[in-house]
Design a protein around this motif. Structure first.
Motif, PDB file in Angstrom:
ATOM      1  N   VAL A  74      34.748  43.238  43.774  1.00 15.40           N
ATOM      2  CA  VAL A  74      35.722  42.003  43.602  1.00 15.40           C
ATOM      3  C   VAL A  74      35.719  41.729  42.233  1.00 15.40           C
ATOM      4  N   ALA A  75      34.478  41.318  41.707  1.00 15.23           N
ATOM      5  CA  ALA A  75      34.443  40.898  40.230  1.00 15.23           C
ATOM      6  C   ALA A  75      35.243  41.823  39.201  1.00 15.23           C
ATOM      7  N   ARG A  76      34.935  43.103  39.373  1.00 20.09           N
ATOM      8  CA  ARG A  76      35.580  44.113  38.596  1.00 20.09           C
ATOM      9  C   ARG A  76      37.278  43.743  38.760  1.00 20.09           C
ATOM     10  N   ASN A  77      37.549  43.800  39.774  1.00 22.63           N
ATOM     11  CA  ASN A  77      39.239  43.807  40.031  1.00 22.63           C
ATOM     12  C   ASN A  77      39.679  42.508  39.390  1.00 22.63           C
ATOM     13  N   LEU A  78      38.974  41.345  39.561  1.00 20.13           N
ATOM     14  CA  LEU A  78      39.436  40.106  38.995  1.00 20.13           C
ATOM     15  C   LEU A  78      39.300  40.216  37.547  1.00 20.13           C
ATOM     16  N   LEU A  79      38.444  40.721  37.000  1.00 21.64           N
ATOM     17  CA  LEU A  79      38.345  40.716  35.441  1.00 21.64           C
ATOM     18  C   LEU A  79      39.541  41.919  34.864  1.00 21.64           C
ATOM     19  N   LEU A  80      40.037  42.731  35.983  1.00 26.01           N
ATOM     20  CA  LEU A  80      40.925  43.783  35.325  1.00 26.01           C
ATOM     21  C   LEU A  80      42.375  43.208  35.555  1.00 26.01           C
ATOM     22  N   ARG A  81      42.589  41.768  35.975  1.00 27.00           N
ATOM     23  CA  ARG A  81      43.933  41.547  36.088  1.00 27.00           C
ATOM     24  C   ARG A  81      44.576  41.494  34.950  1.00 27.00           C
ATOM     25  N   PRO A  82      46.191  41.557  34.589  1.00 26.35           N
ATOM     26  CA  PRO A  82      46.760  41.497  33.620  1.00 26.35           C
ATOM     27  C   PRO A  82      46.394  40.134  32.789  1.00 26.35           C
TER      28      PRO A  82
END
Length: 331
Positions: free
Chosen positions: A315-323
């Motif tokens: 979840v943290a990785r996906n949050l950080l990868l947002r545009p």
């Protein structure tokens, strides 16, 4: 004109209700507690709190009979877990009472604020909200803090302020009940996010970023629901957010920290052994933001970890990868 108060009923003998009781006892008020736990009731009757072994200045009364507690005073402080408030109040006939909500959160299912629940169930009562950065233990020990009291009836609002205010418990006034309540509820979700970040070892920079962007998210949600933007930069918004997101005394941050360390939701709850309001509030936030099409990526991330049981790392990785976004939406 509201008559002079010398007796106060407190619904809830948990840490927060007890802390308020210890403080109000020092101010000379006669108290009546309602709690369902017989051990808590017995301890309070003996004039000792069940949590920090502090003594009341004046022994309170305590009961598990709700009607008895309600009849004791025209001023009622609600310090119950949010998810049980409707159950406790729904069979009462409450009229002409002054009710101060000291509970923070949103009701799962209805997504209602506490004052909305109270106003729905209590006919002809005047409802007010007390919120702000105030850990129970520090209030119980008489350490200084500042809070916000919100309500629409300004005359009664000032009278309630005089009940609570002192040099160690400063009370500021607001007419924005919506914003004050939402600030106190939404900050718990962001605090869980900060705890998860800390548990993952992301460091101080990440926590500061989450607090700042979390505040932007609180303002976005809160103003969309009718709160005044400036309220969220005050004690019940930014003040409470900073406290709850950074202190090891915060149960919401601690809950998130344990999740970040790899514990399950159930294991984290068992370790804390207290109500974690943000765990339930995030469900209401998810529902509200989807219905109103409000962008709330941090709250959604917490929902994924807490409710959907997705790995905090993922979840943290996906949050950080947002545009990348504009910092301020009006630019």
């Amino acid at each position: 004109m509201w008559k002079t108060v010398n007796k106060i009923t407190i619904l809830g003998g948990g840490r927060w209700g007890t802390a308020l009781g210890l403080y109000l006892s020092k101010k000379g008020f006669e108290l009546m507690f309602f709690d369902r736990n017989p051990a808590v009731v017995e301890s309070l009757r003996k004039g000792k709190d069940p949590y920090w072994e502090l003594e009341f200045a004046k022994n309170p009364r305590a009961t598990s009979v709700l009607d008895e507690a309600i009849e004791f005073s025209d001023l009622i402080v609600v310090a119950l877990p949010v998810q049980v408030i409707r159950e406790v109040l729904q069979n009462l006939v409450l009229k002409d009472k002054v009710i101060v909500s000291a509970s923070k959160g949103l009701e799962v299912g209805s997504s209602k604020r506490v004052s909305q629940i109270i106003e729905e169930l209590c006919i002809d009562c005047k409802t007010f909200v007390l919120s702000g950065p105030s850990f129970a233990e520090e209030v119980a020990k008489g350490l200084p803090c500042a809070v916000v009291l919100a309500g629409k009836d300004l005359e009664t609002l000032r009278q309630i302020r005089d009940v609570f205010h002192s040099e160690v418990f400063r009370v500021y006034l607001s007419e924005d009940m919506v914003g004050v309540e939402l600030g106190g509820a939404l900050k718990n979700v962001i605090a869980i996010a900060c705890g998860i970040s800390d548990g993952l070892g992301f460091g101080d920079n990440a926590r500061a970023s989450l607090i700042t962007r979390g505040l932007a998210e609180i303002v976005r949600i809160g103003s969309s629901l009718g709160g005044n933007r400036e309220t969220f930069y005050g004690l019940s918004g930014l003040g409470d957010l900073v406290l709850t997101s950074t202190s090891s005394k915060s149960r919401n941050r601690t809950f998130g920290f344990l999740l970040g360390q790899g514990l399950s939701v159930e294991e984290a709850e068992n370790r804390i052994k207290q109500v974690v309001e943000g765990k339930e509030t995030v469900k209401a936030v998810k529902k509200l933001t989807e219905e109103l099409n409000i962008y709330a990526p941090i709250s959604w991330a917490v929902y994924q970890v807490v409710v959907e049981k997705i790995s905090p790392e993922l979840v943290a990785r996906n949050l950080l990868l947002r545009p990348p976004q504009r910092e301020f939406e009006y630019l």
